[in-house]
Design a protein around this motif. Structure first.
Motif, PDB file in Angstrom:
ATOM      1  N   LEU A 196      29.381  11.362  64.139  1.00 13.75           N
ATOM      2  CA  LEU A 196      30.579  11.782  64.844  1.00 13.75           C
ATOM      3  C   LEU A 196      31.707  10.837  64.418  1.00 13.75           C
ATOM      4  O   LEU A 196      31.531   9.617  64.409  1.00 13.75           O
ATOM      5  CB  LEU A 196      30.355  11.701  66.351  1.00 13.75           C
ATOM      6  N   THR A 197      32.866  11.420  64.072  1.00 12.07           N
ATOM      7  CA  THR A 197      33.977  10.618  63.550  1.00 12.07           C
ATOM      8  C   THR A 197      35.262  11.024  64.252  1.00 12.07           C
ATOM      9  O   THR A 197      35.487  12.204  64.531  1.00 12.07           O
ATOM     10  CB  THR A 197      34.145  10.840  62.030  1.00 12.07           C
ATOM     11  N   THR A 198      36.106  10.051  64.532  1.00 13.87           N
ATOM     12  CA  THR A 198      37.439  10.326  65.056  1.00 13.87           C
ATOM     13  C   THR A 198      38.466   9.530  64.258  1.00 13.87           C
ATOM     14  O   THR A 198      38.198   8.399  63.825  1.00 13.87           O
ATOM     15  CB  THR A 198      37.549   9.972  66.554  1.00 13.87           C
ATOM     16  N   SER A 199      39.624  10.146  64.022  1.00 11.99           N
ATOM     17  CA  SER A 199      40.679   9.518  63.223  1.00 11.99           C
ATOM     18  C   SER A 199      41.976   9.538  64.017  1.00 11.99           C
ATOM     19  O   SER A 199      42.219  10.437  64.824  1.00 11.99           O
ATOM     20  CB  SER A 199      40.865  10.268  61.897  1.00 11.99           C
TER      21      SER A 199
ATOM     22  N   LEU B 237      40.039   4.677  62.228  1.00 16.84           N
ATOM     23  CA  LEU B 237      38.867   5.542  62.091  1.00 16.84           C
ATOM     24  C   LEU B 237      37.730   4.909  62.886  1.00 16.84           C
ATOM     25  O   LEU B 237      37.524   3.689  62.829  1.00 16.84           O
ATOM     26  CB  LEU B 237      38.483   5.648  60.617  1.00 16.84           C
ATOM     27  N   ALA B 238      36.979   5.721  63.654  1.00 15.20           N
ATOM     28  CA  ALA B 238      35.791   5.244  64.354  1.00 15.20           C
ATOM     29  C   ALA B 238      34.677   6.253  64.146  1.00 15.20           C
ATOM     30  O   ALA B 238      34.931   7.460  64.042  1.00 15.20           O
ATOM     31  CB  ALA B 238      36.076   5.052  65.841  1.00 15.20           C
ATOM     32  N   TYR B 239      33.433   5.786  64.086  1.00 10.27           N
ATOM     33  CA  TYR B 239      32.326   6.665  63.739  1.00 10.27           C
ATOM     34  C   TYR B 239      31.042   6.118  64.354  1.00 10.27           C
ATOM     35  O   TYR B 239      30.894   4.923  64.620  1.00 10.27           O
ATOM     36  CB  TYR B 239      32.186   6.786  62.221  1.00 10.27           C
ATOM     37  N   ALA B 240      30.082   7.037  64.562  1.00  8.52           N
ATOM     38  CA  ALA B 240      28.787   6.661  65.131  1.00  8.52           C
ATOM     39  C   ALA B 240      27.769   7.711  64.720  1.00  8.52           C
ATOM     40  O   ALA B 240      28.092   8.886  64.568  1.00  8.52           O
ATOM     41  CB  ALA B 240      28.858   6.563  66.650  1.00  8.52           C
ATOM     42  N   GLY B 241      26.528   7.261  64.510  1.00 12.22           N
ATOM     43  CA  GLY B 241      25.463   8.190  64.162  1.00 12.22           C
ATOM     44  C   GLY B 241      24.650   7.693  62.991  1.00 12.22           C
ATOM     45  O   GLY B 241      24.582   6.482  62.721  1.00 12.22           O
TER      46      GLY B 241
ATOM     47  N   GLU C 216      37.351   1.315  61.467  1.00 17.74           N
ATOM     48  CA  GLU C 216      38.174   0.828  60.359  1.00 17.74           C
ATOM     49  C   GLU C 216      39.634   1.013  60.710  1.00 17.74           C
ATOM     50  O   GLU C 216      40.013   1.999  61.370  1.00 17.74           O
ATOM     51  CB  GLU C 216      37.842   1.600  59.077  1.00 17.74           C
ATOM     52  N   VAL C 217      40.471   0.082  60.282  1.00 21.30           N
ATOM     53  CA  VAL C 217      41.923   0.226  60.380  1.00 21.30           C
ATOM     54  C   VAL C 217      42.518  -0.041  59.001  1.00 21.30           C
ATOM     55  O   VAL C 217      41.963  -0.810  58.207  1.00 21.30           O
ATOM     56  CB  VAL C 217      42.537  -0.734  61.419  1.00 21.30           C
ATOM     57  N   LEU C 218      43.653   0.600  58.714  1.00 22.52           N
ATOM     58  CA  LEU C 218      44.334   0.424  57.428  1.00 22.52           C
ATOM     59  C   LEU C 218      45.836   0.457  57.651  1.00 22.52           C
ATOM     60  O   LEU C 218      46.355   1.371  58.297  1.00 22.52           O
ATOM     61  CB  LEU C 218      43.929   1.541  56.456  1.00 22.52           C
ATOM     62  N   TYR C 219      46.512  -0.545  57.113  1.00 23.42           N
ATOM     63  CA  TYR C 219      47.974  -0.568  57.097  1.00 23.42           C
ATOM     64  C   TYR C 219      48.422  -0.252  55.677  1.00 23.42           C
ATOM     65  O   TYR C 219      48.134  -1.006  54.744  1.00 23.42           O
ATOM     66  CB  TYR C 219      48.494  -1.937  57.532  1.00 23.42           C
TER      67      TYR C 219
ATOM     68  N   ASP D 213      37.158  -3.222  58.185  1.00 21.28           N
ATOM     69  CA  ASP D 213      36.162  -2.428  58.885  1.00 21.28           C
ATOM     70  C   ASP D 213      35.110  -3.364  59.473  1.00 21.28           C
ATOM     71  O   ASP D 213      34.859  -4.454  58.953  1.00 21.28           O
ATOM     72  CB  ASP D 213      35.508  -1.393  57.957  1.00 21.28           C
ATOM     73  N   VAL D 214      34.513  -2.944  60.588  1.00 18.90           N
ATOM     74  CA  VAL D 214      33.436  -3.699  61.214  1.00 18.90           C
ATOM     75  C   VAL D 214      32.396  -2.692  61.687  1.00 18.90           C
ATOM     76  O   VAL D 214      32.735  -1.617  62.198  1.00 18.90           O
ATOM     77  CB  VAL D 214      33.961  -4.566  62.383  1.00 18.90           C
TER      78      VAL D 214
END
Length: 722
Positions: free
Chosen positions: A529-532, A542-546, A558-561, A573-574
């Motif tokens: 499952l992913t959300t942006s 971005l966040a994800y699990a599974g 993850e974050v990106l500038y 990302d962590v």
């Protein structure tokens, strides 16, 4: 072009900066590429011929010549007892790189019991740099290193010059190490230090080290020769004097040599295939062939399967935007311009189409088709058309074209350079707009594909492979929240021969590849499952699990500038992940780890070379840095290389000493008769080991925001009329 010694081949994402992607994505890369290399060879006729070791050269020796930038070549040659497979890249006009598998037929692999049926395999990477090109008075001059960081069995350093005299191209060089084993003269570098007098002996069993204590050490030997272009254009003759006497071959596998003079010929079968035949050492025949082409210059095939571009109506429309059937327009934009429309809005005298590109790799082509679709619907009260490109619900870039200027370009009233000044690219910003149409979001999409993975050069079999039938699907709950997953059915697999378990002094985070490929016929590589989110004007999240990949499941973010119009970005990302069960179902093993990196991306402003520097914690718990350098050509082809150095010693890491690889990304658009938004991605890793291993994330923000780099748009603006 796979991983050797216990690893499965893996593909990378289109940018080439995230190399370790799911292994079963390779089939769609290799099948069109194989046929394309055989049929398409733009400008390959003028490419220099390849040596037995790969790279521009005569037979056993290199020359100072360089191919045109963007050239790639695959060479296979056989000179008993050696068989060499070489892949050569020319990412820059002055830089040649090559990697090689070398098979020694009369030496057993010897790493594990019962491996005598496998002959010894050596892997190496070469680099050659041209210091200056040929001029009227001066020869071209290059310096190079063979086996830059390998076992050192065939390592050599050299300097070489080339001068052309009509149909003859003469080379003369000085080589240290393997190519200079004859030791003609005292080392001229002795004047700098006595250390240059002696070349340390020995063999690096693990390989992968930069043997700087060997470089340019010991007595060197001269080499050189002549390449003669005959009056019959396909035939080139070669005469070579080499500096190796074959009395110091690896494993004391010394070979008789009647003469240091080698003679040979190359027959250029067509623009992309060379056949080679030679007599070397005065007694041994050499047979070889080369496939070569120029990726940077390839225009790609005619898009016979694409829909024709919209034809502008002869009579300009008079209807207002409120009178247009926007549902029908949205359907035409999807079928002809490749945009999955989410909404269409109006802002004064501007109409904006917001959506995600599904068909065209080159944004200018999609923009031009969008403008023509709108042109046939809108009256004179609209002056600007804007496409707001999104990825997974995130607005990336807004590209605007002036309507009258675009019509003038189509009517040949202005040229492309004049039109270019009227095109704008900006950060999408929320503004007051009139919504003309809002699409019903598409929830589900999925499809079948054939997967292929392979491993080369191991002790159990030279080629280990798996062929699978795969199904991948996505379900969007909202534009910014979706599930993605896949199933894979094993069709053909010889990994049961893989008995070598790749002993590791680190946690087995990658070297259980045999278990993951053979434990179950039906597997579930991903289930996540992913959300942006766009967190700010230039900030994305971005966040994800599974089940995040074949070997690991867990959670991460993850974050990106990435500022619009800038040539740099920074992200982090962590992740907390746990090793999955070998059956690739919902089960887990005991091992878990927190891993992640901070990455800076820097376009160096020279020939679109990008440097990516990452620092952080890897899957085995080791800490270190990954250096990735790549060059993207105007047509979207990318060539690159990476290396990862961590706090793990070479002895702990094992064979290979540190993680490294070379990769190429080629747009499908350059290979197929229909447009395609994705790329064929090929990566070569000498070995798959546990040190420096990264999580194979399905999505990365740098890839999802790639349209913020306007170079691909600007470099291919001519496609706006196609």
């Amino acid at each position: 072009m796979g991983q050797a010694g216990g690893g499965a081949s893996q593909a990378q994402e289109p940018t080439g900066l995230n190399k370790l992607q799911h292994i079963r994505r390779r089939c769609t890369c290799l099948l069109p590429l194989a046929g394309w290399l055989m049929t398409c060879a733009v400008h390959a006729q003028s490419a220099p011929t390849q040596s037995d070791f790969g790279g521009a050269g005569l037979l056993q020796t290199p020359t100072a010549r360089m191919a045109d930038e963007g050239e790639v070549a695959f060479t296979a040659s056989r000179t008993s007892p050696y068989t060499r497979y070489n892949f050569t890249l020319q990412p820059l006009p002055w830089l040649e790189s090559a990697f090689r598998y070398l098979n020694i037929a009369n030496v057993p692999y010897g790493i594990v019991p019962n491996s005598n049926s496998q002959s010894y395999k050596d892997k190496s990477i070469d680099v050659k740099v041209r210091l200056w090109p040929e001029t009227h008075y001066l020869p071209a001059f290059s310096v190079g290193i063979r086996d830059l960081g390998g076992t050192g069995l065939f390592s050599s350093e050299y300097v070489v010059g080339n001068k052309r005299f009509g149909s003859m191209d003469a080379s003369l060089g000085l080589a240290w190490g393997y190519m200079g084993n004859r030791g003609d003269i005292a080392n001229p570098l002795d004047v700098l230090s006595d250390k240059f007098k002696i070349r340390p002996g020995g063999f690096s069993g693990t390989g992968g080290n930069f043997n700087t204590s060997h470089y340019f050490r010991g007595r060197p030997a001269f080499f050189g020769g002549i390449s003669y272009q005959t009056a019959w254009q396909p035939l080139i003759l070669k005469l070579e004097y080499e500096g190796n006497n074959y009395k110091h071959e690896p494993f004391k596998n010394n070979q008789p040599q009647r003469t240091p003079i080698n003679v040979g010929a190359v027959y250029r079968l067509n623009r992309g295939v060379d056949l080679s035949l030679a007599l070397e050492r005065g007694r041994v025949a050499m047979f070889g062939f080369t496939l070569h082409t120029n990726l940077a210059e390839s225009p790609g095939p005619t898009k016979l399967l694409d829909p024709p571009p919209p034809v502008r109506t002869q009579t300009p429309p008079t209807q207002t935007p409120q009178q247009v059937d926007w549902s029908a327009v949205s359907t035409e934009l999807r079928s002809n311009a490749g945009i999955e429309v989410s909404k269409i809005t109006r802002r004064g005298r501007e109409v904006l189409v917001t959506g995600e590109q599904q068909r065209y790799f080159y944004p200018a082509k999609a923009l031009g088709r969008t403008a023509r679709v709108l042109d046939n619907q809108l009256g004179a009260d609209i002056d600007w058309y804007t496409v707001v490109a999104t990825r997974e619900g995130m607005p990336i870039v807004a590209t605007s074209v002036h309507r009258q200027r675009f019509d003038d370009l189509l009517d040949y009233n202005i040229d492309l350079s004049t039109f270019r000044r009227s095109v704008e690219q900006d950060t999408p910003l929320p503004q007051r707009e009139e919504v003309l149409y809002r699409a019903t979001p598409k929830k589900f999409d999925g499809g079948f594909s054939l997967g292929f993975s392979e491993s080369l050069g191991g002790p159990d079999a030279f080629v280990l492979y798996q062929v699978s039938a795969d199904y991948d699907a996505n379900y969007h709950f909202t534009p910014n929240l979706w599930w993605s997953g896949g199933f894979s059915a094993n069709l053909l697999n010889n990994y049961d021969k893989f008995k070598y378990d790749a002993p590791s002094n680190l946690p087995r985070v990658r070297t259980y590849v045999r278990e993951y490929l053979t434990s179950s016929r039906i597997t579930m590589p991903t289930f996540q499952l992913t959300t942006s989110r766009q967190l700010g004007t230039d900030l994305y999240g971005l966040a994800y699990a599974g089940m995040l990949e074949s070997m690991y499941g867990g959670v991460g973010g993850e974050v990106l500038y990435r500022p619009m119009g800038e040539r740099w970005a920074i992200g982090a990302d962590v992740n907390w992940v746990k090793q999955r069960g070998f059956d690739q179902d919902f089960s887990f093993r005991q091992y878990h780890v927190a891993t992640g990196q901070v990455t800076g991306y820097f376009n160096l402003g020279y020939k679109d070379v990008t440097l990516a520097l990452s620092a952080g914690r890897y899957l085995a718990g080791d800490w270190g840095t990954t250096i990735d350098v790549s060059r993207e050509f105007r047509n979207g082809v990318r060539m690159g290389a990476y290396a990862t150095f961590t706090n793990v010693s070479a002895a702990q890491f094992g064979e290979g000493s540190f993680d490294k690889g070379i990769y190429i990304s080629i747009p499908f658009d350059l290979m197929l008769p229909s447009s395609h938004v994705r790329s064929a991605n090929i990566m070569w890793q000498p070995l798959l080991r546990d040190g420096g291993a990264r999580l194979n994330k399905r999505y990365t923000l740098y890839d999802l925001t790639s349209d913020r780099d306007s170079d691909l748009f600007q470099d291919n603006l001519q496609q706006i009329t196609e």
